[in-house]
Design a protein around this motif. Structure first.
Motif, PDB file in Angstrom:
ATOM      1  N   UNK A  71       5.563  -8.019  -4.766  1.00 30.79           N
ATOM      2  CA  UNK A  71       4.695  -8.716  -3.801  1.00 30.79           C
ATOM      3  C   UNK A  71       5.522  -9.306  -2.654  1.00 30.79           C
ATOM      4  N   UNK A  72       6.771  -9.636  -2.933  1.00 27.43           N
ATOM      5  CA  UNK A  72       7.634 -10.183  -1.885  1.00 27.43           C
ATOM      6  C   UNK A  72       7.866  -9.132  -0.806  1.00 27.43           C
ATOM      7  N   UNK A  73       8.311  -7.955  -1.213  1.00 30.33           N
ATOM      8  CA  UNK A  73       8.537  -6.875  -0.247  1.00 30.33           C
ATOM      9  C   UNK A  73       7.239  -6.437   0.415  1.00 30.33           C
ATOM     10  N   UNK A  74       6.154  -6.363  -0.369  1.00 27.60           N
ATOM     11  CA  UNK A  74       4.879  -5.912   0.188  1.00 27.60           C
ATOM     12  C   UNK A  74       4.336  -6.901   1.211  1.00 27.60           C
ATOM     13  N   UNK A  75       4.483  -8.196   0.949  1.00 24.55           N
ATOM     14  CA  UNK A  75       4.006  -9.210   1.892  1.00 24.55           C
ATOM     15  C   UNK A  75       4.796  -9.143   3.193  1.00 24.55           C
ATOM     16  N   UNK A  76       6.109  -8.955   3.093  1.00 22.02           N
ATOM     17  CA  UNK A  76       6.927  -8.801   4.295  1.00 22.02           C
ATOM     18  C   UNK A  76       6.485  -7.568   5.076  1.00 22.02           C
ATOM     19  N   UNK A  77       6.254  -6.472   4.367  1.00 19.47           N
ATOM     20  CA  UNK A  77       5.860  -5.226   5.017  1.00 19.47           C
ATOM     21  C   UNK A  77       4.492  -5.337   5.686  1.00 19.47           C
ATOM     22  N   UNK A  78       3.548  -6.015   5.020  1.00 20.23           N
ATOM     23  CA  UNK A  78       2.171  -6.071   5.519  1.00 20.23           C
ATOM     24  C   UNK A  78       1.948  -7.172   6.544  1.00 20.23           C
TER      25      UNK A  78
END
Length: 493
Positions: A136-143
């Motif tokens: 979720x950390x990487x996904x939140x940064x990406x999104x």
């Protein structure tokens, strides 16, 4: 493939998973997700440092101690892709909060565990909780970021991984030495509780994001991938301590057909228009394939280096965990500095930055080998300071654009899945590096004799780091792709 796929920047449509009116990830939100990620890294290495205290109190065997470490890693790596998919479907902040609560409860379980068996169960539970948090950390940064903001966020993410590793040795060594309240190794798990509470409170600044169209969970694909990861990581982490018995080789051999079955199933799912856990059309892009290859090579080297260095520092130089942490401090500081200062350069030409970082890291490893050869076995922290400083800078320059490259071509609605694939690759490579390099090092004599074993390991590391520079060159867009991108930009203008 456009420059946007190489740099990880957004070109507009399809990169956000929510309406543009939704809030972006601000400074406080970034701090919140980074704390959540650092908690996982910190916990893993702090527990590793505390194994000596744990062994004496619980009378645990070497194989059980290996399971205390491996239980976390196996559970984490085998379920992290599923964790990313759940975040895509149900909301990344929501799943992150659930993961933090789960991780905190598992930490309390570990802190009060009366036996080694219950501690291993708690570590498996911790790994499952971490698998809900990390993607979720990487996904939140990406999104929730784009352009320069995304580059800075990725820089902080990469820096946090290196920084948390070194801090873990310092904190773990201090806890073991101070023995607060007579807690011994249990203090390492009680430390998680205030950190989890802090991360939970900080989630108020993290904007929610999810895929516009929830996708069904690919149960069969999830099971096949989990089995394949277990078949790789468990024998790699347990094999060395157990003397590589027959079952370790059987598991490694069985991994090949299971991975083949997983790939075939995913192709079938996507071919029929169904929701695959890891869509082959996404993973087979040149940016993803090459980026994951560089990730695998680099983290294999890093995992082997960390294992060998910790062993050499302890056995040959007589350092305690706190001393090892201080020796790694120049590495952490320069890793952090290179990650943050290089975020703009990573946007302009990420491939060149990766290649320069690999070359600098190779020079630093060669210098470290020379220093160890001259000072062996009684080297000190200050004698290694300059090579460690240069090594951290080189690796920081390599990691930041690497993460952006791997995730840059992943659409926002697959951001959680993309982060899960990246983390799974990292975990498997770290396990492979520790097992493979560690076994070769110990077979050559370890740290008890001459400097020859560590020199061989460092020489091999130099070669592999140079290979990453060559492989990274394949990430550069071909001339036809650049012409296509320029034509598209002209039409858009």
């Amino acid at each position: 493939m456009t420059t946007a796929l190489i740099t990880g920047t957004s070109t507009g449509r399809g990169q956000r998973s929510d309406p543009a009116a939704a809030p972006d990830l601000g400074g406080l939100g970034l701090v919140a997700v980074l704390i959540s990620y650092a908690l996982q890294v910190l916990n893993f290495f702090v527990v590793t440092v505390a194994l000596g205290s744990l062994e004496s109190e619980l009378h645990a065997s070497q194989s059980v101690l290996e399971l205390v470490v491996a239980g976390f890693g196996v559970a984490y790596a085998s379920s992290v892709v599923l964790g990313g998919r759940l975040g895509d479907n149900f909301g990344r902040r929501r799943v992150l909060r659930l993961g933090l609560v789960w991780f905190g409860a598992a930490s309390v379980w570990c802190a009060v565990a009366p036996s080694a068996g219950l501690l291993v169960a708690g570590r498996i539970a911790q790994g499952l909780g971490a698998s809900l948090v990390a993607p979720q950390v990487l996904a939140t940064i990406q999104a929730r970021t784009e352009g320069a903001s995304r580059a800075r966020a990725m820089a902080w993410f990469g820096a946090m991984a290196g920084l948390a590793t070194c801090v873990a040795f310092i904190v773990g060594g201090a806890l073991v030495s101070a023995d607060p309240g007579g807690l011994g190794w249990r203090a390492a798990f009680w430390l998680d509780v205030p950190l989890v509470l802090t991360a939970l409170v900080a989630q108020r600044w993290v904007p929610e994001s999810r895929a516009e169209r929830p996708q069904r969970v690919d149960a069969i694909g999830t099971a096949l991938l989990a089995v394949a990861v277990v078949l790789v990581i468990l024998p790699l982490t347990e094999g060395r301590a157990a003397g590589w018995p027959w079952w370790t080789w059987l598991m490694l051999a069985a991994c090949v057909p299971v991975l083949g079955a997983f790939a075939a199933w995913e192709w079938r799912m996507e071919g029929r228009g169904r929701d695959a856990l890891v869509p082959p059309s996404l993973v087979r892009t040149r940016a993803m394939v090459t980026g994951l290859a560089v990730t695998a090579i680099f983290f294999t080297v890093f995992g082997g280096f960390m294992f060998v260095f910790a062993l050499v520092a302890e056995v040959a130089a007589g350092m305690d965990p706190l001393g090892i942490g201080w020796t790694l401090t120049p590495f952490a500081v320069s890793f952090l500095g290179a990650s943050l200062l290089g975020s703009r350069a990573a946007q302009r030409d990420p491939v060149r930055m990766m290649q320069r970082g690999a070359l600098i890291a190779a020079v630093a490893l060669a210098a470290l080998a020379l220093v160890l050869l001259v000072t062996w076995p009684g080297f000190s922290s200050w004698q290694l300071a300059v090579p460690m400083l240069v090594l951290g800078a080189g690796q920081g320059m390599l990691v930041v654009p690497l993460f952006g490259t791997v995730l840059g071509g992943v659409p926002a609605h697959h951001a959680g899945m993309g982060g899960g694939v990246l983390i799974t690759t990292m975990q498997m490579a770290l396990g492979l590096g520790s097992a493979l390099v560690g076994t070769v090092f110990l077979e050559l004599g370890g740290a008890t004799g001459s400097a020859m074993p560590v020199e061989v390991v460092l020489a091999a590391s130099v070669v592999l780091v140079l290979v990453t520079a060559l492989v990274a060159g394949r990430l550069r867009p071909r001339a036809a792709e650049r012409s296509e991108e320029e034509a598209a930009a002209t039409m858009a203008a």
